[in-house]
Scaffold this motif. Structure first.
Motif, PDB file in Angstrom:
ATOM      1  N   LYS A  28     -69.234 -45.018  28.025  1.00 59.41           N
ATOM      2  CA  LYS A  28     -69.720 -46.383  27.754  1.00 59.41           C
ATOM      3  C   LYS A  28     -70.719 -46.838  28.805  1.00 59.41           C
ATOM      4  CE  LYS A  28     -65.673 -47.687  25.177  1.00 59.41           C
ATOM      5  NZ  LYS A  28     -64.363 -48.323  25.197  1.00 59.41           N
ATOM      6  N   SER A  29     -70.649 -46.258  29.991  1.00 54.38           N
ATOM      7  CA  SER A  29     -71.572 -46.605  31.068  1.00 54.38           C
ATOM      8  C   SER A  29     -72.852 -45.778  31.022  1.00 54.38           C
ATOM      9  CB  SER A  29     -70.893 -46.400  32.427  1.00 54.38           C
ATOM     10  OG  SER A  29     -69.766 -47.227  32.536  1.00 54.38           O
ATOM     11  N   GLY A  30     -72.957 -44.858  30.073  1.00 59.45           N
ATOM     12  CA  GLY A  30     -74.159 -44.043  29.947  1.00 59.45           C
ATOM     13  C   GLY A  30     -74.215 -42.877  30.908  1.00 59.45           C
ATOM     14  N   LEU A  31     -73.073 -42.452  31.423  1.00 57.35           N
ATOM     15  CA  LEU A  31     -73.048 -41.362  32.401  1.00 57.35           C
ATOM     16  C   LEU A  31     -72.730 -40.008  31.786  1.00 57.35           C
ATOM     17  CD1 LEU A  31     -71.123 -43.198  35.254  1.00 57.35           C
ATOM     18  CD2 LEU A  31     -73.595 -42.940  34.972  1.00 57.35           C
ATOM     19  N   VAL A  32     -72.586 -39.956  30.461  1.00 57.31           N
ATOM     20  CA  VAL A  32     -72.258 -38.710  29.777  1.00 57.31           C
ATOM     21  C   VAL A  32     -73.460 -38.279  28.950  1.00 57.31           C
ATOM     22  CG1 VAL A  32     -70.718 -37.598  28.116  1.00 57.31           C
ATOM     23  CG2 VAL A  32     -69.808 -39.308  29.709  1.00 57.31           C
ATOM     24  N   VAL A  33     -73.832 -37.018  29.082  1.00 60.15           N
ATOM     25  CA  VAL A  33     -74.926 -36.464  28.289  1.00 60.15           C
ATOM     26  C   VAL A  33     -74.387 -35.282  27.493  1.00 60.15           C
ATOM     27  CG1 VAL A  33     -76.761 -37.219  29.849  1.00 60.15           C
ATOM     28  CG2 VAL A  33     -75.693 -35.006  30.197  1.00 60.15           C
ATOM     29  N   ASP A  34     -74.999 -35.024  26.341  1.00 58.89           N
ATOM     30  CA  ASP A  34     -74.628 -33.870  25.532  1.00 58.89           C
ATOM     31  C   ASP A  34     -75.530 -32.702  25.895  1.00 58.89           C
ATOM     32  OD1 ASP A  34     -72.578 -35.104  24.134  1.00 58.89           O
ATOM     33  OD2 ASP A  34     -73.945 -35.922  22.646  1.00 58.89           O
ATOM     34  N   VAL A  35     -74.937 -31.552  26.144  1.00 58.72           N
ATOM     35  CA  VAL A  35     -75.667 -30.364  26.568  1.00 58.72           C
ATOM     36  C   VAL A  35     -75.345 -29.226  25.615  1.00 58.72           C
ATOM     37  CG1 VAL A  35     -75.908 -28.666  28.421  1.00 58.72           C
ATOM     38  CG2 VAL A  35     -75.617 -31.074  28.977  1.00 58.72           C
ATOM     39  N   THR A  36     -76.368 -28.465  25.285  1.00 57.97           N
ATOM     40  CA  THR A  36     -76.153 -27.255  24.504  1.00 57.97           C
ATOM     41  C   THR A  36     -76.532 -26.059  25.354  1.00 57.97           C
ATOM     42  OG1 THR A  36     -78.367 -27.349  23.562  1.00 57.97           O
ATOM     43  CG2 THR A  36     -76.604 -28.367  22.287  1.00 57.97           C
ATOM     44  N   THR A  37     -75.935 -24.938  25.054  1.00 61.80           N
ATOM     45  CA  THR A  37     -76.272 -23.686  25.727  1.00 61.80           C
ATOM     46  C   THR A  37     -76.696 -22.697  24.661  1.00 61.80           C
ATOM     47  OG1 THR A  37     -74.026 -22.838  25.570  1.00 61.80           O
ATOM     48  CG2 THR A  37     -74.566 -24.104  27.554  1.00 61.80           C
ATOM     49  N   ASP A  38     -77.264 -21.602  25.079  1.00 57.02           N
ATOM     50  CA  ASP A  38     -77.673 -20.568  24.126  1.00 57.02           C
ATOM     51  C   ASP A  38     -76.478 -20.047  23.336  1.00 57.02           C
ATOM     52  OD1 ASP A  38     -80.292 -20.802  24.854  1.00 57.02           O
ATOM     53  OD2 ASP A  38     -80.206 -19.171  26.320  1.00 57.02           O
ATOM     54  N   ASP A  39     -75.325 -19.984  23.996  1.00 58.74           N
ATOM     55  CA  ASP A  39     -74.119 -19.487  23.331  1.00 58.74           C
ATOM     56  C   ASP A  39     -73.569 -20.479  22.322  1.00 58.74           C
ATOM     57  OD1 ASP A  39     -74.357 -17.317  24.997  1.00 58.74           O
ATOM     58  OD2 ASP A  39     -72.894 -18.069  26.443  1.00 58.74           O
ATOM     59  N   ASP A  40     -73.864 -21.760  22.520  1.00 56.28           N
ATOM     60  CA  ASP A  40     -73.223 -22.816  21.738  1.00 56.28           C
ATOM     61  C   ASP A  40     -74.270 -23.760  21.154  1.00 56.28           C
ATOM     62  OD1 ASP A  40     -71.127 -24.282  20.714  1.00 56.28           O
ATOM     63  OD2 ASP A  40     -70.741 -25.372  22.564  1.00 56.28           O
ATOM     64  N   LYS A  41     -75.241 -23.194  20.424  1.00 58.28           N
ATOM     65  CA  LYS A  41     -76.365 -23.986  19.928  1.00 58.28           C
ATOM     66  C   LYS A  41     -75.963 -25.066  18.942  1.00 58.28           C
ATOM     67  CE  LYS A  41     -79.882 -20.522  20.636  1.00 58.28           C
ATOM     68  NZ  LYS A  41     -80.859 -19.638  20.057  1.00 58.28           N
ATOM     69  N   ALA A  42     -74.980 -24.814  18.114  1.00 60.38           N
ATOM     70  CA  ALA A  42     -74.636 -25.751  17.046  1.00 60.38           C
ATOM     71  C   ALA A  42     -73.832 -26.953  17.539  1.00 60.38           C
ATOM     72  CB  ALA A  42     -73.847 -25.036  15.957  1.00 60.38           C
ATOM     73  N   THR A  43     -73.085 -26.795  18.605  1.00 61.13           N
ATOM     74  CA  THR A  43     -72.204 -27.871  19.034  1.00 61.13           C
ATOM     75  C   THR A  43     -72.486 -28.258  20.479  1.00 61.13           C
ATOM     76  OG1 THR A  43     -70.529 -26.866  17.625  1.00 61.13           O
ATOM     77  CG2 THR A  43     -69.794 -28.583  19.115  1.00 61.13           C
ATOM     78  N   PRO A  44     -73.169 -29.387  20.702  1.00 65.95           N
ATOM     79  CA  PRO A  44     -73.364 -29.820  22.089  1.00 65.95           C
ATOM     80  C   PRO A  44     -72.037 -30.256  22.696  1.00 65.95           C
ATOM     81  CG  PRO A  44     -74.291 -31.414  20.569  1.00 65.95           C
ATOM     82  CD  PRO A  44     -73.781 -30.281  19.753  1.00 65.95           C
ATOM     83  N   ARG A  45     -71.921 -30.105  23.977  1.00 66.28           N
ATOM     84  CA  ARG A  45     -70.689 -30.531  24.641  1.00 66.28           C
ATOM     85  C   ARG A  45     -71.021 -31.623  25.649  1.00 66.28           C
ATOM     86  NH1 ARG A  45     -69.983 -28.190  29.694  1.00 66.28           N
ATOM     87  NH2 ARG A  45     -71.586 -26.672  30.189  1.00 66.28           N
ATOM     88  N   PRO A  46     -70.140 -32.593  25.809  1.00 65.27           N
ATOM     89  CA  PRO A  46     -70.410 -33.673  26.753  1.00 65.27           C
ATOM     90  C   PRO A  46     -70.203 -33.210  28.191  1.00 65.27           C
ATOM     91  CG  PRO A  46     -68.278 -33.991  25.717  1.00 65.27           C
ATOM     92  CD  PRO A  46     -68.896 -32.783  25.082  1.00 65.27           C
ATOM     93  N   VAL A  47     -71.102 -33.618  29.058  1.00 64.59           N
ATOM     94  CA  VAL A  47     -70.962 -33.361  30.493  1.00 64.59           C
ATOM     95  C   VAL A  47     -71.339 -34.634  31.231  1.00 64.59           C
ATOM     96  CG1 VAL A  47     -71.417 -30.878  30.369  1.00 64.59           C
ATOM     97  CG2 VAL A  47     -73.289 -32.447  30.743  1.00 64.59           C
ATOM     98  N   LEU A  48     -70.855 -34.751  32.440  1.00 65.06           N
ATOM     99  CA  LEU A  48     -71.190 -35.911  33.268  1.00 65.06           C
ATOM    100  C   LEU A  48     -72.561 -35.703  33.889  1.00 65.06           C
ATOM    101  CD1 LEU A  48     -67.730 -36.386  34.922  1.00 65.06           C
ATOM    102  CD2 LEU A  48     -68.842 -37.983  33.359  1.00 65.06           C
ATOM    103  N   ASP A  49     -73.368 -36.743  33.881  1.00 59.98           N
ATOM    104  CA  ASP A  49     -74.709 -36.717  34.451  1.00 59.98           C
ATOM    105  C   ASP A  49     -74.626 -36.743  35.978  1.00 59.98           C
ATOM    106  OD1 ASP A  49     -77.443 -36.661  34.306  1.00 59.98           O
ATOM    107  OD2 ASP A  49     -77.664 -38.752  33.731  1.00 59.98           O
ATOM    108  N   ASN A  50     -75.680 -36.300  36.649  1.00 59.04           N
ATOM    109  CA  ASN A  50     -75.846 -36.406  38.104  1.00 59.04           C
ATOM    110  C   ASN A  50     -74.720 -35.796  38.922  1.00 59.04           C
ATOM    111  OD1 ASN A  50     -78.294 -37.778  37.866  1.00 59.04           O
ATOM    112  ND2 ASN A  50     -77.244 -39.716  37.585  1.00 59.04           N
TER     113      ASN A  50
END
Length: 98
Positions: A28-50
């Protein structure tokens, strides 16, 4: 054991009862971004920014993680929710009928 958001050794958030509660606050604070990897192109996973991280912690004296969670949920309910802008055609049609 309560959890909180950290940057290196600095505790950045209040303590919350579960790790999932901290993820919700961070999202809710905007600190989570969705990241994809070559192994997991179809499903981005949430990670913490910075390089933030969520870790177990000790609650501060006089701090109640359950109350912190309830306060955060209450604030989320009363915050104004932004709606996506309406398409230009819909805005023109609505104005024409006024």
């Amino acid at each position: 054991m309560p959890y909180a958001l950290f940057s290196k050794e600095a505790k950045l958030s209040k303590a919350y009862p579960t790790e999932a509660d901290v993820w919700n606050v961070a999202r809710k604070s905007g600190l989570v971004v969705d990241v994809t990897t070559d192994d997991d192109k179809a499903t981005p996973r949430p990670v913490l920014d910075n390089d933030y991280e969520i870790r177990p912690c000790q609650a501060e004296p006089n701090e109640d993680p359950v109350k912190n969670k309830a306060d955060a949920e209450r604030e989320a309910r009363i915050e104004p929710q932004l709606s996506p802008p309406e398409p230009p055609q819909e805005a023109l049609r609505r104005r024409a009928h006024q």
